[in-house]
Design an enzyme around this catalytic site. Sequence first.
Site: not given
Ligand code: TA6
Length: 282
Positions: A62, A257, A155
């Site tokens: 994360r 992103e 991301h």
């Molecule tokens: O990019 C945004 C997103 O798709 C959100 O909907 C949110 O869930 C985030 O990514 C994080 O995803 P993750 O699977 O890393 O918890």
Amino acid sequence: MPADIQTQTFHGQPALVLTTAGGARAVVSPFGAQVLSWSPAGGGERLYLSPDARFDAATAVRGGVPVCFPQFAGLGKLPKHGFARTLPWTVSGQRCGDDYALVTLRLTDDDATFALWPHAFAAELTVLLENDRLELELEVENTGHAPFAFTAALHTYLAVHEVENASLEGLHGLEYRDAADGDRIKRESGPALTVEGEVDRVYHGVTRPLLLRDAGRSLGIHVDGFPDVVVWNPWEHKSATLPDLPDKGFRHMLCVEAAAARSKIQLDAGEEWYGRQSLVVL
Ligand code: TA6
């Protein structure tokens, strides 16, 4: 000291540490080809890495810049955000110049990826560190004999002092899909986006550079090749469902992103595509 690349341990895992002569520094993990830290010359950390992130070489980390491929979010049958962020990539290139350090990491299909996604591919992430900028380029090649299509994203978790006081400029007038409001299609009307609750938006057709202002700091965000930009902050309730984000963590991050999310990228056999995100200290 000239620019340099060293292998070190970061949160118990091997990582490449890039430095420039001017003092910029980036940490790149071969697990997921994920940039985990970036501080430009003379400045502090610019990426958010959750203090509760897991480093077990199996769980998605994360923070930093996860690479989402060959699927963005839940736009298909694969695990969320695809498999690239939870696989080990190979370091395929390293180079230092007078004022830059560059590494390339590579991921190709194997039995495990083929079982999930039956396509032959080569993905490369190139990370370029200069004194005042970080540039990430994702290249995807169809190495098979049949066409395939994918969605993808870099991301990027940007570190902010206090997200409510940060603003993102450059999205005015653009259409977006609001995933935090039933996927409604809306149009950005304000001159700057501010965050006062959950934000989960896919902006389409982004061609202008963006500007993030935060606590007296400014960051230019340039996207090339990726047609969309996703802006995400989970805010309080969503954040409570994420075990690897501390209670107040959402206040110190804003994901901006570079994405190919609305339409799939189509690649015929032998074709290549690339997309780039550059972060520049202003
Ligand atoms: O990019 C945004 C997103 O798709 C959100 O909907 C949110 O869930 C985030 O990514 C994080 O995803 P993750 O699977 O890393 O918890």
